[in-house]
Design a protein around this motif. Structure first.
Motif, PDB file in Angstrom:
ATOM      1  N   VAL A  75       0.831  -1.203   0.000  1.00  0.00           N
ATOM      2  CA  VAL A  75       0.000   0.000   0.000  1.00  0.00           C
ATOM      3  C   VAL A  75       0.868   1.258   0.000  1.00  0.00           C
ATOM      4  N   LEU A  76       1.998   1.230   0.689  1.00  0.00           N
ATOM      5  CA  LEU A  76       2.884   2.394   0.709  1.00  0.00           C
ATOM      6  C   LEU A  76       3.413   2.724  -0.681  1.00  0.00           C
ATOM      7  N   MET A  77       3.486   1.747  -1.584  1.00  0.00           N
ATOM      8  CA  MET A  77       3.980   1.996  -2.937  1.00  0.00           C
ATOM      9  C   MET A  77       2.944   2.660  -3.830  1.00  0.00           C
ATOM     10  N   HIS A  78       1.690   2.750  -3.396  1.00  0.00           N
ATOM     11  CA  HIS A  78       0.651   3.354  -4.224  1.00  0.00           C
ATOM     12  C   HIS A  78       0.831   4.864  -4.268  1.00  0.00           C
ATOM     13  N   ASP A  79       0.305   5.460  -5.341  1.00  0.00           N
ATOM     14  CA  ASP A  79       0.330   6.915  -5.447  1.00  0.00           C
ATOM     15  C   ASP A  79      -0.484   7.530  -4.315  1.00  0.00           C
ATOM     16  N   GLY A  80       0.067   8.587  -3.754  1.00  0.00           N
ATOM     17  CA  GLY A  80      -0.598   9.256  -2.650  1.00  0.00           C
ATOM     18  C   GLY A  80       0.010   8.954  -1.305  1.00  0.00           C
ATOM     19  N   PHE A  81       0.950   8.031  -1.248  1.00  0.00           N
ATOM     20  CA  PHE A  81       1.619   7.694   0.007  1.00  0.00           C
ATOM     21  C   PHE A  81       3.113   8.013  -0.135  1.00  0.00           C
ATOM     22  N   LEU A  82       3.978   7.002  -0.270  1.00  0.00           N
ATOM     23  CA  LEU A  82       5.390   7.320  -0.470  1.00  0.00           C
ATOM     24  C   LEU A  82       5.639   7.985  -1.821  1.00  0.00           C
ATOM     25  N   ILE A  83       4.755   7.780  -2.769  1.00  0.00           N
ATOM     26  CA  ILE A  83       4.831   8.459  -4.068  1.00  0.00           C
ATOM     27  C   ILE A  83       3.783   9.566  -4.052  1.00  0.00           C
ATOM     28  N   GLU A 116      -1.182  17.201  -6.170  1.00  0.00           N
ATOM     29  CA  GLU A 116      -1.903  18.003  -5.177  1.00  0.00           C
ATOM     30  C   GLU A 116      -1.177  17.996  -3.837  1.00  0.00           C
ATOM     31  N   GLN A 117      -0.638  16.848  -3.441  1.00  0.00           N
ATOM     32  CA  GLN A 117       0.099  16.782  -2.172  1.00  0.00           C
ATOM     33  C   GLN A 117       1.362  17.628  -2.228  1.00  0.00           C
ATOM     34  N   LEU A 118       2.069  17.614  -3.352  1.00  0.00           N
ATOM     35  CA  LEU A 118       3.271  18.430  -3.473  1.00  0.00           C
ATOM     36  C   LEU A 118       2.949  19.914  -3.412  1.00  0.00           C
ATOM     37  N   GLN A 119       1.860  20.308  -4.052  1.00  0.00           N
ATOM     38  CA  GLN A 119       1.463  21.712  -3.980  1.00  0.00           C
ATOM     39  C   GLN A 119       1.100  22.108  -2.560  1.00  0.00           C
ATOM     40  N   SER A 120       0.478  21.203  -1.802  1.00  0.00           N
ATOM     41  CA  SER A 120       0.141  21.498  -0.414  1.00  0.00           C
ATOM     42  C   SER A 120       1.395  21.685   0.438  1.00  0.00           C
ATOM     43  N   LEU A 121       2.496  21.017   0.047  1.00  0.00           N
ATOM     44  CA  LEU A 121       3.758  21.136   0.787  1.00  0.00           C
ATOM     45  C   LEU A 121       4.676  22.197   0.186  1.00  0.00           C
ATOM     46  N   ASN A 122       4.152  23.002  -0.768  1.00  0.00           N
ATOM     47  CA  ASN A 122       4.934  24.054  -1.426  1.00  0.00           C
ATOM     48  C   ASN A 122       6.142  23.487  -2.169  1.00  0.00           C
ATOM     49  N   ILE A 123       5.934  22.345  -2.816  1.00  0.00           N
ATOM     50  CA  ILE A 123       6.967  21.706  -3.626  1.00  0.00           C
ATOM     51  C   ILE A 123       6.534  21.773  -5.080  1.00  0.00           C
ATOM     52  N   PRO A 180      18.630  11.782  -7.778  1.00  0.00           N
ATOM     53  CA  PRO A 180      17.382  12.065  -7.041  1.00  0.00           C
ATOM     54  C   PRO A 180      17.643  12.314  -5.561  1.00  0.00           C
ATOM     55  N   CYS A 181      16.828  13.196  -5.003  1.00  0.00           N
ATOM     56  CA  CYS A 181      16.930  13.521  -3.582  1.00  0.00           C
ATOM     57  C   CYS A 181      15.543  13.909  -3.083  1.00  0.00           C
ATOM     58  N   LEU A 182      15.137  13.355  -1.951  1.00  0.00           N
ATOM     59  CA  LEU A 182      13.813  13.640  -1.405  1.00  0.00           C
ATOM     60  C   LEU A 182      13.730  15.078  -0.911  1.00  0.00           C
ATOM     61  N   PRO A 183      12.628  15.772  -1.194  1.00  0.00           N
ATOM     62  CA  PRO A 183      12.423  17.079  -0.568  1.00  0.00           C
ATOM     63  C   PRO A 183      12.368  16.927   0.953  1.00  0.00           C
ATOM     64  N   ARG A 184      12.982  17.853   1.654  1.00  0.00           N
ATOM     65  CA  ARG A 184      13.107  17.730   3.103  1.00  0.00           C
ATOM     66  C   ARG A 184      11.740  17.673   3.775  1.00  0.00           C
ATOM     67  N   VAL A 185      10.816  18.510   3.310  1.00  0.00           N
ATOM     68  CA  VAL A 185       9.489  18.552   3.940  1.00  0.00           C
ATOM     69  C   VAL A 185       8.771  17.216   3.754  1.00  0.00           C
ATOM     70  N   PHE A 186       8.882  16.625   2.570  1.00  0.00           N
ATOM     71  CA  PHE A 186       8.206  15.349   2.319  1.00  0.00           C
ATOM     72  C   PHE A 186       8.827  14.238   3.145  1.00  0.00           C
ATOM     73  N   LEU A 187      10.154  14.290   3.353  1.00  0.00           N
ATOM     74  CA  LEU A 187      10.796  13.305   4.216  1.00  0.00           C
ATOM     75  C   LEU A 187      10.319  13.442   5.658  1.00  0.00           C
ATOM     76  N   LEU A 188      10.226  14.673   6.140  1.00  0.00           N
ATOM     77  CA  LEU A 188       9.764  14.886   7.514  1.00  0.00           C
ATOM     78  C   LEU A 188       8.311  14.456   7.692  1.00  0.00           C
ATOM     79  N   LEU A 189       7.539  14.503   6.615  1.00  0.00           N
ATOM     80  CA  LEU A 189       6.138  14.088   6.694  1.00  0.00           C
ATOM     81  C   LEU A 189       6.022  12.607   7.043  1.00  0.00           C
ATOM     82  N   TRP A 190       6.886  11.770   6.467  1.00  0.00           N
ATOM     83  CA  TRP A 190       6.802  10.323   6.661  1.00  0.00           C
ATOM     84  C   TRP A 190       7.792   9.800   7.687  1.00  0.00           C
ATOM     85  N   LEU A 191       8.630  10.653   8.223  1.00  0.00           N
ATOM     86  CA  LEU A 191       9.667  10.195   9.139  1.00  0.00           C
ATOM     87  C   LEU A 191       9.128   9.545  10.414  1.00  0.00           C
TER      88      LEU A 191
END
Length: 580
Positions: A256-264, A268-275, A287-298
């Motif tokens: 489930v984590l591999m589905h769009d909307g979670f780890l991917i 809309e989610q990126l726009q909400s995080l100002n990415i 490739p490098c994860l955006p810091r805010v998105f990493l902190l979201l799932w950390l």
């Protein structure tokens, strides 16, 4: 009280006693045509007593034995015998398997397998019915096998003269029970999997809602440098539920984590995080994860940071990468792989281990990864980021590969993915490096020409921005080697074409001005003469005295032998040739 009487099931038998039954059975399998005829007469009498209730095995045995009796007379041709055997075999397969058919028709080979009948017997029936008739040898072989099968499965199980028509029921019931259990187990597994997917999706959606709500509050006051607070009570409860679910269904959680909307993330989610969600902003080569998105799932990943879970999610990420996803999915899948490898890096300095950085790592302590499997998974999932990921894996291995092996592996990976970055690709300007691709050849050609004309301009121009050779350059190169080609063709009937002809518009074998009609290649007039009319002196060939059968040989200075031809062979060849 009256005693209950137990009524025994009565069977109507066609034979008078067990002695007659044994007598017929012995004669059927005696291989003596006279005795087999006698047994067939007795079975005909049985069929008159049975009527339409004659056992299938008895009727099939009689048909097949009758074929053997007629075959032994020698009065029938092979085609007639094939038809006789074929009808008996077709009736046997149809009658034996039709009792197992249910409302939903099953293939005959499956039904025959339940009765321990090999598939080649069913294929023999299929050929007799739909295709070219088989040979008499195969028909006799099929008849012999079926008779042995009937003797073991039916005749030997008739005890005490009692007719038992349930000779195929046990295997049928066992097969049906196994199929029913298997279907029930598969259905139960699918239901549990669907329920597990639904439950974990609800938990992950609740987790995201809590995290996005926290981010919105932080974005109002924190500006760009957001410091994520500790988990709230609601978030802690969600994390506990997810951790408890992962103990029993870790695979479902990773799926489930591999589905769009979670780890991917979605756009809309990126726009909400100002990415920036556009693909132009993605560096697919590093490739490098955006810091805010990493902190979201950390917080979630820290709860599940066991070595088993980390290795499982790595395998799943590489598996998803091998499915040729979109550029967006490829970037974030490769970014998560890179982040996990970075957390496990052994080259990290002590400065990166301070408390602030530890809070932004999925795990702190180094894990034991299956490095060989990771290399195989990385190579089997080629993408633009593969050289970057492979370099991370090779640099962090507990037992590094030899330097030459690493360089060769990186070069092969770069050639396959057409990605030239860092030290993974050969410099196109280096004449010592071999050329593997068309791009390398074009860069080598342009680089050499530019160095001859303007070395400084070549140094300022990156190799990746150099254009392919133009037509003027190609003409210039052709003019430079024209003299060399003319000297090579000196004394030949051929010459180098100096006309400016766009040969790329003409297929191989066609010249400018050639008609589409093949008849244009025919000459208007011609004359013929034999090879003997040519002035070829065989006397000049080396002769071998003493034995005319010794073949002619051409020997060079080193004494190597050429083609072996005799004078007779040459004469035969020349006599059969005609030249225009």
């Amino acid at each position: 009280m009256k005693k209950k009487t137990v009524e025994k099931t009565r069977h109507v038998l066609a034979w008078m006693n067990k002695a007659e039954y044994d007598h017929v059975l012995e004669h059927l399998y005696s291989r003596d045509p006279a005795l087999q005829k006698h047994a067939l007469h007795r079975i005909s009498a049985w069929k008159g007593r049975f009527g339409y209730n004659t056992p299938v095995a008895v009727e099939s045995t009689a048909d097949l034995v009758r074929c053997q009796v007629l075959d032994s007379t020698g009065q029938l041709e092979a085609n007639d015998l094939v038809l006789l055997y074929g009808m008996a075999l077709v009736r046997f397969v149809n009658l034996i398997t039709e009792r197992q058919q249910k409302k939903v028709a099953k293939p005959l080979r499956h039904l025959a397998r339940n009765l321990n009948i090999p598939e080649w017997v069913v294929n023999l029936r299929h050929d007799l019915t739909h295709r070219k008739l088989p040979t008499l040898k195969w028909c006799r072989k099929g008849c012999g096998f079926v008779l042995d099968w009937l003797q073991q499965v039916y005749w030997s199980r008739q005890l005490g003269g009692q007719l038992t028509e349930d000779w195929d029921s046990s295997s049928e019931e066992e097969g049906e029970e196994e199929d029913a259990k298997r279907q029930e187990g598969d259905l139960l597994f699918k239901q549990r999997k669907i329920e597990g997917h639904k439950k974990v999706r609800e938990l992950l959606i609740s987790y995201e809602q809590e995290q996005f709500q926290t981010y919105e509050e932080l974005a109002k006051h924190g500006g760009q440098n957001i410091v994520w607070p500790d988990a709230s009570a609601d978030l802690s409860w969600i994390l506990t539920q997810i951790k408890h679910f992962a103990t029993d269904a870790r695979d479902i959680l990773v799926d489930v984590l591999m589905h769009d909307g979670f780890l991917i993330p979605t756009a809309e989610q990126l726009q909400s995080l100002n990415i920036d969600p556009s693909e132009d902003s993605l560096d697919v080569f590093a490739p490098c994860l955006p810091r805010v998105f990493l902190l979201l799932w950390l917080p979630l990943l820290k709860v599940l940071n066991s070595s088993v879970f980390i290795i499982l999610i790595l395998d799943k990420l590489f598996a998803e990468l091998s499915n040729e996803p979109t550029n967006h999915r490829t970037y974030y899948i490769a970014s998560w792989i890179s982040e996990i490898l970075l957390c496990n890096s052994k080259s990290e300095s002590k400065a990166h281990r301070r408390q602030k950085i530890m809070k932004e790592r999925i795990f702190i302590y180094r894990l034991q990864f299956p490095w060989q499997n990771l290399i195989s998974s990385c190579v089997n999932a080629p993408c633009p980021a593969t050289p970057f990921l492979l370099r991370q894996i090779l640099s962090d291995m507990d037992k590094p590969l030899p330097t030459d092996t690493q360089q060769n592996l990186l070069q092969l990976c770069s050639i396959y993915t057409q990605c030239y970055h860092g030290n993974s690709s050969p410099e196109p300007s280096d004449p010592a490096q071999p050329v593997y691709t068309l791009q390398s050849l074009q860069e080598r050609l342009v680089g050499d020409t530019s160095q001859n004309r303007d070395t400084t301009a070549c140094n300022r121009t990156p190799a990746s921005l150099q254009a392919p050779p133009t037509e003027e350059l190609q003409e210039k190169l052709s003019a430079e080697i024209l003299q060399e080609r003319n000297s090579a063709l000196k004394g030949s009937a051929w010459s180098v074409c100096t006309d400016k002809v766009p040969w790329k518009h003409y297929p191989l074998g066609k010249v400018p001005g050639q008609s589409e009609d093949p008849s244009c290649l025919m000459v208007e007039s011609h004359s013929t003469f034999t090879v003997f009319d040519q002035q070829v002196e065989l006397d000049q060939l080396p002769q071998h005295h003493g034995n005319r059968n010794v073949p002619l040989q051409s020997r060079g200075p080193t004494g190597s032998e050429g083609p072996l031809w005799t004078h007779s062979d040459l004469s035969k060849l020349k006599a059969g040739l005609t030249l225009f």
